[in-house]
Design a protein around this motif. Structure first.
Motif, PDB file in Angstrom:
ATOM      1  N   GLU A  74      16.911 -18.792  13.423  1.00  0.00           N
ATOM      2  CA  GLU A  74      15.613 -18.404  14.012  1.00  0.00           C
ATOM      3  C   GLU A  74      14.989 -17.161  13.650  1.00  0.00           C
ATOM      4  N   GLU A  75      15.746 -16.138  13.538  1.00  0.00           N
ATOM      5  CA  GLU A  75      15.193 -14.717  13.227  1.00  0.00           C
ATOM      6  C   GLU A  75      14.714 -14.744  11.831  1.00  0.00           C
ATOM      7  N   GLU A  76      15.590 -15.491  11.197  1.00  0.00           N
ATOM      8  CA  GLU A  76      15.144 -15.201   9.561  1.00  0.00           C
ATOM      9  C   GLU A  76      13.925 -16.044   9.243  1.00  0.00           C
ATOM     10  N   GLU A  77      13.913 -17.388  10.076  1.00  0.00           N
ATOM     11  CA  GLU A  77      12.745 -18.329  10.023  1.00  0.00           C
ATOM     12  C   GLU A  77      11.667 -17.414  10.518  1.00  0.00           C
ATOM     13  N   LEU A  78      11.615 -16.614  11.683  1.00  0.00           N
ATOM     14  CA  LEU A  78      10.654 -16.085  12.319  1.00  0.00           C
ATOM     15  C   LEU A  78       9.916 -14.833  11.207  1.00  0.00           C
ATOM     16  N   LEU A  79      10.892 -14.122  10.474  1.00  0.00           N
ATOM     17  CA  LEU A  79      10.526 -12.954   9.575  1.00  0.00           C
ATOM     18  C   LEU A  79       9.670 -13.751   8.241  1.00  0.00           C
ATOM     19  N   LEU A  80      10.288 -14.878   7.780  1.00  0.00           N
ATOM     20  CA  LEU A  80       9.802 -15.716   6.752  1.00  0.00           C
ATOM     21  C   LEU A  80       8.107 -16.072   6.899  1.00  0.00           C
ATOM     22  N   ALA A  81       8.256 -16.523   8.142  1.00  0.00           N
ATOM     23  CA  ALA A  81       6.920 -17.053   9.003  1.00  0.00           C
ATOM     24  C   ALA A  81       5.673 -15.818   8.765  1.00  0.00           C
ATOM     25  N   LEU A  82       6.481 -14.817   9.304  1.00  0.00           N
ATOM     26  CA  LEU A  82       5.495 -13.765   9.254  1.00  0.00           C
ATOM     27  C   LEU A  82       5.024 -13.290   7.905  1.00  0.00           C
ATOM     28  N   PHE A  83       5.982 -13.416   7.026  1.00  0.00           N
ATOM     29  CA  PHE A  83       5.584 -12.582   5.648  1.00  0.00           C
ATOM     30  C   PHE A  83       4.133 -12.987   5.083  1.00  0.00           C
ATOM     31  N   PRO A  84       3.892 -14.139   4.964  1.00  0.00           N
ATOM     32  CA  PRO A  84       2.475 -14.453   4.493  1.00  0.00           C
ATOM     33  C   PRO A  84       1.318 -14.215   5.452  1.00  0.00           C
ATOM     34  N   ARG A  85       1.500 -14.053   6.633  1.00  0.00           N
ATOM     35  CA  ARG A  85       0.576 -13.604   7.436  1.00  0.00           C
ATOM     36  C   ARG A  85       0.111 -12.158   7.250  1.00  0.00           C
ATOM     37  N   VAL A  86       1.054 -11.277   7.050  1.00  0.00           N
ATOM     38  CA  VAL A  86       1.028  -9.880   6.667  1.00  0.00           C
ATOM     39  C   VAL A  86       0.470  -9.635   5.154  1.00  0.00           C
ATOM     40  N   ASP A  87       0.760 -10.567   4.362  1.00  0.00           N
ATOM     41  CA  ASP A  87       0.553 -10.631   2.958  1.00  0.00           C
ATOM     42  C   ASP A  87      -1.074 -11.015   2.719  1.00  0.00           C
ATOM     43  N   VAL A  88      -1.844 -10.492   2.908  1.00  0.00           N
ATOM     44  CA  VAL A  88      -3.326 -11.001   2.966  1.00  0.00           C
ATOM     45  C   VAL A  88      -3.683 -11.119   1.490  1.00  0.00           C
ATOM     46  N   ASN A  89      -3.401 -10.469   0.543  1.00  0.00           N
ATOM     47  CA  ASN A  89      -3.881 -10.795  -0.997  1.00  0.00           C
ATOM     48  C   ASN A  89      -3.034 -11.724  -1.442  1.00  0.00           C
ATOM     49  N   ASN A  90      -2.136 -12.310  -0.942  1.00  0.00           N
ATOM     50  CA  ASN A  90      -1.109 -13.229  -1.437  1.00  0.00           C
ATOM     51  C   ASN A  90      -0.570 -13.030  -2.812  1.00  0.00           C
ATOM     52  N   ASP A  91       0.060 -11.797  -2.757  1.00  0.00           N
ATOM     53  CA  ASP A  91       0.838 -11.433  -4.261  1.00  0.00           C
ATOM     54  C   ASP A  91       2.357 -11.492  -3.865  1.00  0.00           C
ATOM     55  N   HIS A  92       2.799 -12.152  -2.657  1.00  0.00           N
ATOM     56  CA  HIS A  92       3.944 -12.209  -2.329  1.00  0.00           C
ATOM     57  C   HIS A  92       4.789 -10.821  -2.162  1.00  0.00           C
ATOM     58  N   LEU A  93       3.956  -9.654  -1.742  1.00  0.00           N
ATOM     59  CA  LEU A  93       4.694  -8.582  -1.508  1.00  0.00           C
ATOM     60  C   LEU A  93       3.942  -7.735  -0.109  1.00  0.00           C
ATOM     61  N   TRP A  94       4.593  -7.219   0.412  1.00  0.00           N
ATOM     62  CA  TRP A  94       3.939  -6.218   1.410  1.00  0.00           C
ATOM     63  C   TRP A  94       3.602  -4.896   0.840  1.00  0.00           C
ATOM     64  N   SER A  95       2.393  -4.324   1.129  1.00  0.00           N
ATOM     65  CA  SER A  95       2.144  -2.967   0.642  1.00  0.00           C
ATOM     66  C   SER A  95       1.755  -2.268   1.956  1.00  0.00           C
ATOM     67  N   LEU A  96       1.815  -1.063   1.714  1.00  0.00           N
ATOM     68  CA  LEU A  96       1.973  -0.089   2.992  1.00  0.00           C
ATOM     69  C   LEU A  96       0.667  -0.280   3.850  1.00  0.00           C
ATOM     70  N   GLU A  97      -0.576  -0.467   3.012  1.00  0.00           N
ATOM     71  CA  GLU A  97      -1.878  -0.890   3.821  1.00  0.00           C
ATOM     72  C   GLU A  97      -1.615  -2.115   4.641  1.00  0.00           C
ATOM     73  N   GLU A  98      -1.136  -3.055   4.031  1.00  0.00           N
ATOM     74  CA  GLU A  98      -0.890  -4.447   4.715  1.00  0.00           C
ATOM     75  C   GLU A  98      -0.187  -4.320   6.012  1.00  0.00           C
ATOM     76  N   MET A  99       0.799  -3.642   6.210  1.00  0.00           N
ATOM     77  CA  MET A  99       1.522  -3.125   7.026  1.00  0.00           C
ATOM     78  C   MET A  99       0.851  -2.315   8.251  1.00  0.00           C
ATOM     79  N   GLU A 100       0.329  -1.444   7.600  1.00  0.00           N
ATOM     80  CA  GLU A 100      -0.445  -0.610   8.434  1.00  0.00           C
ATOM     81  C   GLU A 100      -1.542  -1.330   9.544  1.00  0.00           C
TER      82      GLU A 100
END
Length: 315
Positions: A53-79
């Protein structure tokens, strides 16, 4: 002929023994490699194994933070994500505070909540009946007793006008000090009291450097990551410069209030910097899903996932 046959058998036995030995050795190396990889993952997750459940939660969170859809989190996106979560929490806390205050303020309904009213609600909320409160709490669990003792200490800190009851703003300071303007101003006063050595109402650079002293209580206002940064003179100077908005080489009360405010984007950026530094295994200043999962426990315990939990654990 017989000697040649015996030699051939002996040679074949030696070859078979050699092959078997090599296979066992290779198998042992594979097992060691797997075990080592598992140990690394456990270490990076602080010995914690993520549930499905925790792994699924984190994986579901990833695209929500990744606003430019490059499959990466930048410092600005996390901030930006953390900043929005903090603002959402503060807004919800203030709204819920009014509802809960009104619900508890019952006998009498006088615009104040006293300790008996709060305790009665707290026990009912945790599945206890009021008659257990009247019997001296002997039937309460140890956990509930400890929580009540902690709440009583927080209650005493929140009271300003009447030690036996709280008004609406004091009640917010009691339950959500991170959302209370009064609590924020108290912290500002405490910082100035401890760092303003010449009592002129301003903090100079030489006074601000004392924030790293372990002998003062205001260190509770900063995260461990911030305190570590403060040990570096360059980083500390940068924080002073950020707080000093008018570039007067001093920090006044208003600037200090804005700097310490949990909603200040600088606070969110420092949280994001901490997580990025922790999880960026390949040092590309970005995070992918594998890095996120390897350090999943740290993210689950951060404002990226649950700002309310982090604020209340910091209290």
């Amino acid at each position: 002929m017989l000697r040649r046959f015996v030699c051939r058998i002996s040679w074949n036995k030696g070859l078979i023994f050699f092959i078997v030995t090599m296979l066992f050795g290779l198998f042992a190396l594979v097992r060691l490699s797997v075990r080592t990889t598992q140990n690394i993952d456990e270490y990076e997750n602080e010995g914690y194994t993520l549930s499905k459940e925790e792994e699924e939660l984190l994986l579901a969170l990833f695209p929500r933070v990744d606003v430019n859809n490059d499959h990466l989190w930048s410092l600005e996106e996390m901030e930006k994500w953390i900043s929005q979560r903090v603002r959402d929490h503060v807004r919800a806390a203030m709204k819920d505070n009014v509802f809960l205050f009104t619900k508890i303020d019952r006998s009498p309904r006088d615009g104040r909540v006293d300790w008996k009213e709060y305790t009665s609600w707290f026990l009912t909320h945790n599945g206890y009946k009021d008659d257990k409160l009247l019997r001296g709490r002997k039937s309460l669990s140890r956990k509930i007793k400890e929580q009540l003792a902690w709440n009583k200490a927080q209650w005493s800190e929140a009271t300003r006008s009447n030690t036996s009851s709280l008004d609406l703003d004091e009640f917010l300071s009691f339950l959500h000090p991170e959302s209370s303007v009064a609590t924020l101003l108290d912290r500002v006063d405490n910082v100035i009291l401890q760092l303003d050595h010449d009592s002129d109402g301003f903090l100079r650079w030489d006074e601000f450097t004392f924030v790293t002293s372990r002998t003062i209580s205001i260190q509770d206002y900063f995260s461990e990551y911030e305190l570590q940064r403060f040990q570096n003179k360059y980083s500390l100077k940068k924080e002073f410069s950020i707080a000093d908005k008018d570039k007067s080489d001093t920090i006044d009360r208003g600037e200090l209030t804005a700097y310490l405010d949990p909603r200040n984007p600088r606070r969110s950026k420092l949280d994001a910097m901490n997580l990025l530094q922790l999880a960026d295994n390949n040092k590309d200043s970005m995070l992918d899903t594998s890095e996120l999962l390897k350090h999943g426990k740290s993210f689950l315990d951060s404002k990226m996932v649950d700002a309310a939990k982090v604020f209340h654990e910091e209290i």
